[in-house]
Design a protein around this motif. Structure first.
Motif, mmCIF file in Angstrom:
data_model
loop_
_atom_site.group_PDB
_atom_site.id
_atom_site.type_symbol
_atom_site.label_atom_id
_atom_site.label_comp_id
_atom_site.label_asym_id
_atom_site.label_seq_id
_atom_site.Cartn_x
_atom_site.Cartn_y
_atom_site.Cartn_z
ATOM 1 N N LYS A 118 -10.521 -10.590 4.813
ATOM 2 C CA LYS A 118 -11.157 -10.808 3.514
ATOM 3 C C LYS A 118 -12.564 -10.223 3.471
ATOM 4 C CE LYS A 118 -12.135 -14.389 0.098
ATOM 5 N NZ LYS A 118 -13.501 -13.888 -0.199
ATOM 6 N N ALA A 119 -13.298 -10.368 4.568
ATOM 7 C CA ALA A 119 -14.668 -9.861 4.590
ATOM 8 C C ALA A 119 -14.708 -8.351 4.368
ATOM 9 C CB ALA A 119 -15.341 -10.219 5.908
ATOM 10 N N ASN A 120 -13.786 -7.634 4.992
ATOM 11 C CA ASN A 120 -13.734 -6.173 4.817
ATOM 12 C C ASN A 120 -13.246 -5.808 3.415
ATOM 13 O OD1 ASN A 120 -13.055 -6.800 7.873
ATOM 14 N ND2 ASN A 120 -14.039 -4.788 7.815
ATOM 15 N N LEU A 121 -12.225 -6.541 2.952
ATOM 16 C CA LEU A 121 -11.704 -6.258 1.609
ATOM 17 C C LEU A 121 -12.778 -6.494 0.553
ATOM 18 C CD1 LEU A 121 -9.260 -5.497 -0.140
ATOM 19 C CD2 LEU A 121 -8.671 -7.928 -0.233
ATOM 20 N N ASP A 122 -13.569 -7.547 0.710
ATOM 21 C CA ASP A 122 -14.638 -7.833 -0.243
ATOM 22 C C ASP A 122 -15.712 -6.757 -0.233
ATOM 23 O OD1 ASP A 122 -13.360 -10.145 -0.975
ATOM 24 O OD2 ASP A 122 -14.623 -11.482 0.223
ATOM 25 N N ALA A 123 -15.813 -6.025 0.878
ATOM 26 C CA ALA A 123 -16.815 -4.955 0.982
ATOM 27 C C ALA A 123 -16.374 -3.679 0.261
ATOM 28 C CB ALA A 123 -17.104 -4.652 2.449
ATOM 29 N N VAL A 124 -15.107 -3.632 -0.153
ATOM 30 C CA VAL A 124 -14.610 -2.496 -0.935
ATOM 31 C C VAL A 124 -15.042 -2.705 -2.381
ATOM 32 C CG1 VAL A 124 -12.562 -1.276 -1.751
ATOM 33 C CG2 VAL A 124 -12.644 -2.151 0.598
ATOM 34 N N THR A 125 -15.902 -1.849 -2.888
ATOM 35 C CA THR A 125 -16.495 -2.054 -4.205
ATOM 36 C C THR A 125 -15.663 -1.495 -5.352
ATOM 37 O OG1 THR A 125 -17.800 -0.016 -3.974
ATOM 38 C CG2 THR A 125 -18.821 -2.081 -3.243
ATOM 39 N N ASP A 126 -14.788 -0.533 -5.064
ATOM 40 C CA ASP A 126 -13.959 0.054 -6.115
ATOM 41 C C ASP A 126 -12.734 -0.826 -6.355
ATOM 42 O OD1 ASP A 126 -11.578 1.776 -7.047
ATOM 43 O OD2 ASP A 126 -13.268 3.108 -7.406
ATOM 44 N N PRO A 127 -12.556 -1.381 -7.553
ATOM 45 C CA PRO A 127 -11.424 -2.287 -7.806
ATOM 46 C C PRO A 127 -10.067 -1.607 -7.683
ATOM 47 C CG PRO A 127 -12.550 -1.726 -9.858
ATOM 48 C CD PRO A 127 -13.404 -1.203 -8.752
ATOM 49 N N TYR A 128 -9.995 -0.308 -7.957
ATOM 50 C CA TYR A 128 -8.739 0.429 -7.822
ATOM 51 C C TYR A 128 -8.337 0.501 -6.349
ATOM 52 C CZ TYR A 128 -9.344 2.071 -12.659
ATOM 53 O OH TYR A 128 -9.475 2.136 -14.023
ATOM 54 N N VAL A 129 -9.296 0.831 -5.507
ATOM 55 C CA VAL A 129 -9.018 0.926 -4.070
ATOM 56 C C VAL A 129 -8.655 -0.442 -3.504
ATOM 57 C CG1 VAL A 129 -10.004 1.481 -1.808
ATOM 58 C CG2 VAL A 129 -10.513 2.939 -3.773
ATOM 59 N N ARG A 130 -9.356 -1.475 -3.957
ATOM 60 C CA ARG A 130 -9.081 -2.822 -3.466
ATOM 61 C C ARG A 130 -7.636 -3.230 -3.777
ATOM 62 N NH1 ARG A 130 -13.710 -4.776 -4.951
ATOM 63 N NH2 ARG A 130 -13.008 -5.670 -6.917
ATOM 64 N N LEU A 131 -7.174 -2.946 -4.984
ATOM 65 C CA LEU A 131 -5.790 -3.283 -5.342
ATOM 66 C C LEU A 131 -4.794 -2.422 -4.577
ATOM 67 C CD1 LEU A 131 -6.111 -3.853 -9.198
ATOM 68 C CD2 LEU A 131 -5.564 -5.571 -7.464
ATOM 69 N N SER A 132 -5.127 -1.160 -4.340
ATOM 70 C CA SER A 132 -4.239 -0.288 -3.556
ATOM 71 C C SER A 132 -4.057 -0.836 -2.146
ATOM 72 C CB SER A 132 -4.795 1.134 -3.490
ATOM 73 O OG SER A 132 -4.674 1.799 -4.730
ATOM 74 N N ALA A 219 -16.362 0.123 4.284
ATOM 75 C CA ALA A 219 -16.048 -1.299 4.443
ATOM 76 C C ALA A 219 -15.679 -1.654 5.882
ATOM 77 C CB ALA A 219 -14.913 -1.682 3.506
ATOM 78 N N GLY A 220 -15.732 -0.674 6.780
ATOM 79 C CA GLY A 220 -15.413 -0.931 8.186
ATOM 80 C C GLY A 220 -13.930 -1.016 8.470
ATOM 81 N N LEU A 221 -13.119 -0.415 7.601
ATOM 82 C CA LEU A 221 -11.667 -0.419 7.785
ATOM 83 C C LEU A 221 -11.202 0.939 8.310
ATOM 84 C CD1 LEU A 221 -10.674 -2.191 4.437
ATOM 85 C CD2 LEU A 221 -10.449 -3.164 6.731
ATOM 86 N N SER A 222 -10.105 0.939 9.053
ATOM 87 C CA SER A 222 -9.517 2.182 9.551
ATOM 88 C C SER A 222 -8.061 1.938 9.902
ATOM 89 C CB SER A 222 -10.277 2.683 10.790
ATOM 90 O OG SER A 222 -10.152 1.753 11.864
#
Length: 310
Positions: A118-132, A219-222
């Motif tokens: 959740k912490a990484n997902l919350d760091a994604v600021t683009d709502p389109y990318v977050r839903l993807s 967001a620190g994701l890979s």
């Protein structure tokens, strides 16, 4: 551009098979092949005169250059596509074994699943990318599928229908809607996108893909393909009542650290959200999972689940 290169361009112009990524990879492979065949001394070739000896020459050149067997196989799939479009079905039938391409191992010795903290997902600021990203996690979608996804088209109530233009290899497929989390996510996507995809109106797919890559890195994701591994392993647990061999190997081998629920070290451990009675056999479960992931061969599930003989 020589004649063979021109033929390749015309084939692609009139046959836009597969997803954007497939078409881009095909274009790169065919352009490279035309140039390298010319450098190898094959002049005045046309697509309808390309033969097995030319394919062998390319394979030998790539092997000498240190190209991996997996990459060579991918390139050969694009060349076979061209041969079929040129009416050279006989040439296209040559096998990888006949070409001397080493067999690829699809067996995962340990889990490569990744969760979506959740912490990484919350760091994604683009709502389109977050839903993807959430679609990738909940339905095991590939990255391109999750970006091109149109809820108004795909959502059929009890299952999703992915269009061939969104998928790898242009193969449409169905994915069951099984959980409340999936239903709630789809409802969010419907409201957010209305009748559109998860690509902003002012951007192209390529531009949104770049934004996606930038956002997850920030967001620190890979290795987000690991979400697809987690989906496959969760489905295996739901269908058989057992953890997949790759998951067992990771736990038994003490390859994971920590004890946080659902997130051990960097490899996620699946938990079942649903179950069936009686449970399916290993093979039955793998067949279903293979179809849901968009693969034709059950052996590919070894990549996600590990060997059934482990």
């Amino acid at each position: 551009m020589d004649k063979l290169g021109w033929d390749f361009v015309q084939q692609q112009k009139h046959n836009r098979d597969g997803s954007y990524a497939t078409q881009a990879a095909r274009s790169a492979t065919l352009s490279l092949s035309a140039r390298q065949l010319r450098e190898l001394g094959y002049r005045n070739l046309r697509a309808n005169t390309l033969g097995q000896r030319h394919l062998r020459a390319l394979v030998q050149h790539w092997q000498t250059s240190g190209v991996s067997p997996a990459t060579i196989k991918n390139r050969m799939s694009h060349l076979r596509w061209s041969c079929e479009k040129a009416g050279r079905a006989g040439v296209a039938k040559i096998s990888n074994d006949d070409l001397g391409i080493a067999r690829r191992s699809y067996v995962a010795k340990e889990s490569r699943a990744r969760d979506l903290p959740k912490a990484n997902l919350d760091a994604v600021t683009d709502p389109y990318v977050r839903l993807s990203l959430r679609l990738q996690a909940e339905f095991g979608l590939r990255r391109e599928e999750s970006i091109k996804f149109i809820a108004a088209v795909a959502d059929k109530g009890g299952h999703l229908e992915l269009k061939g233009s969104w998928t790898k290899g242009g193969k449409a497929r169905e994915i069951p809607i099984r959980t409340r989390n999936q239903e709630e996510l789809l409802a969010e996507v419907h409201v957010f996108t209305q009748m559109r995809s998860l690509i902003p109106a002012e951007l192209s797919y390529k531009q949104q893909l770049k934004r996606y890559e930038h956002q997850i890195a920030a967001a620190g994701l890979s290795r987000m393909h690991g979400l697809r591994h987690l989906y496959a392993q969760r489905r295996y647990l739901e269908l058989t009542g057992k953890q997949a061999p790759a998951v067992k190997a990771s736990i038994t081998g003490q390859l994971l650290a920590g004890a946080e629920s659902g997130w051990l070290g960097k490899v996620a451990i699946p938990s079942a959200e649903t179950s069936i009675t009686p449970p399916l056999s290993d093979r039955e479960a793998r067949l279903l999972i293979s179809h849901e992931l968009g693969h034709e061969r059950i052996a590919i599930t070894n990549t996600y689940l590990g060997s059934p003989n482990a």
